[in-house]
Design an enzyme around this catalytic site. Sequence first.
Site, short mmCIF file in Angstrom:
data_model
loop_
_atom_site.label_atom_id
_atom_site.label_comp_id
_atom_site.label_asym_id
_atom_site.label_seq_id
_atom_site.Cartn_x
_atom_site.Cartn_y
_atom_site.Cartn_z
N HIS A 227 -6.59 -7.04 -0.28
CA HIS A 227 -6.70 -5.61 -0.57
C HIS A 227 -5.85 -5.25 -1.77
CE1 HIS A 227 -7.30 -5.96 3.91
NE2 HIS A 227 -8.43 -5.41 3.53
N ASP B 167 -4.70 -12.55 3.91
CA ASP B 167 -5.92 -12.02 4.52
C ASP B 167 -7.17 -12.27 3.68
OD1 ASP B 167 -4.84 -10.34 2.61
OD2 ASP B 167 -4.88 -8.53 3.84
N HIS C 27 0.81 -1.23 0.00
CA HIS C 27 0.00 0.00 0.00
C HIS C 27 0.84 1.27 0.00
CE1 HIS C 27 -3.73 -2.12 0.43
NE2 HIS C 27 -3.47 -2.56 1.66
N ASP D 95 -3.11 -10.52 -2.22
CA ASP D 95 -3.65 -9.98 -0.97
C ASP D 95 -5.12 -9.61 -1.18
OD1 ASP D 95 -2.35 -8.54 1.74
OD2 ASP D 95 -4.16 -7.55 1.02
#
Length: 445
Positions: free
Chosen positions: A263, A348, A224, A261
Amino acid sequence: MDLLSVPSSPSLAGNVLFLARQRFCNWKSPERLHLDAIFATDGILYKNLRRGRGCFSKTTEASSSFSNGTEESPFIPVNTKPSDARIIYAVAPAMGHNQEAHPESHFRVPAIVQALDKLELTPKFRGSKVIELQNFRPASVDDITSVHTRSYVSGLEKAMDQASQDGLIFIEGSGPTYATVDTFQESLIAAGAGIALIDSVVAESKTSRDPPTGFALIRPPGHHAIPKGPMGFCVFGNIAIAARYAQRAHGLKRVFIIDFDVHHGNGTNDAFYEDPDIFFLSTHQDGSYPGTGKFDEIGHGDGEGTTLNLPLPGGSGDTAMRTVFDEVIVPCAQRFKPDIILVSAGYDAHALDPLASLQFTTGTYYMLASSIQQLAKDMCGGRCVFFLEGGYNLDSLSYSVADSFRAFLKEPSLASTFDNPAMLYEEPSMKVKQAIQRVKHLHSL
């Protein structure tokens, strides 16, 4: 870079310990690992990890060294490392980078290390087949600024003085990314682990047609972090920094990055959005943090077509990801013809993870590890390095990474000892099919 200070709490360690124990005690699986050893009162493992498990030395070493688990020869130089190695990994747990009750805590990497040991997947049990990279250098500021702005890097370093005074600061305005006095150095070590693994895997690929797969067990995570600053628990873009290093130091021009991931890896996306030589492919939950990664984000200018974003509907699971791999990831890699494959390995998307609602299982991650390893062997001489990103249920995180190791070793999955089919529900197959067809149309797959 906005900074908000938070006073340190004298009860931090105790409260986090309580929360961690509660998390473990609530797990009722009969096959449960005894991960409580991580939090032993004598603190032996904690202290070893805080020192970096030997992975960082304050002296500048001329080369990395390896542990193969044998008492006779604890360090194996790069040029004489056994050719039968299947995995080479590095541990950078960032024990000093921690916030009370934060999901991205310093318990994450120790949980993985303990699981690997419990399941006999470490050099102690596997000898030369599993190698732990030790005594690697932290990344240099020049390494970091190959991706991030120099003003951000220098600003973060200066912020460590404030963290020293205040105990804890937020470095993302009102966002979730925090820093302690150790964060800058710990982040350099994390990025350095990835760089060292690039060196090691590339060196092995020159003498072996089937080199070991690398895995950076590191934090803070990185995908990120945008060029101008931190974001979403991430400080430096570890995988992006490694990609630039592979190009610069080893002449591996074409880099294929897979990010599974839950996200969207917006930082990696932004770093290479106009670069035709780095293909960034992200699968993530539609509508999840940070809200980026739409279908039509395909790159810009010379980089148009080398960014692929596939937002999956909530509830997508093993069947969806197997189809995505076969119908999207493989043809993209075949067309791009990479020199190396790097993986943002976020765990995740697991059905047990608290921060999202996909339905990956431990078996899904075994499949991904095995399939990506084979893809790298088919496309780029086996050069492949995984980088730990998310994963916030310590149990599913540690088991899934361990099963990834088993995949690299070409051993059967043990997912059935952890995954409970009763926790799953029917996948939204029609929505998944529509999403896959849309991305295939956009990218002419």
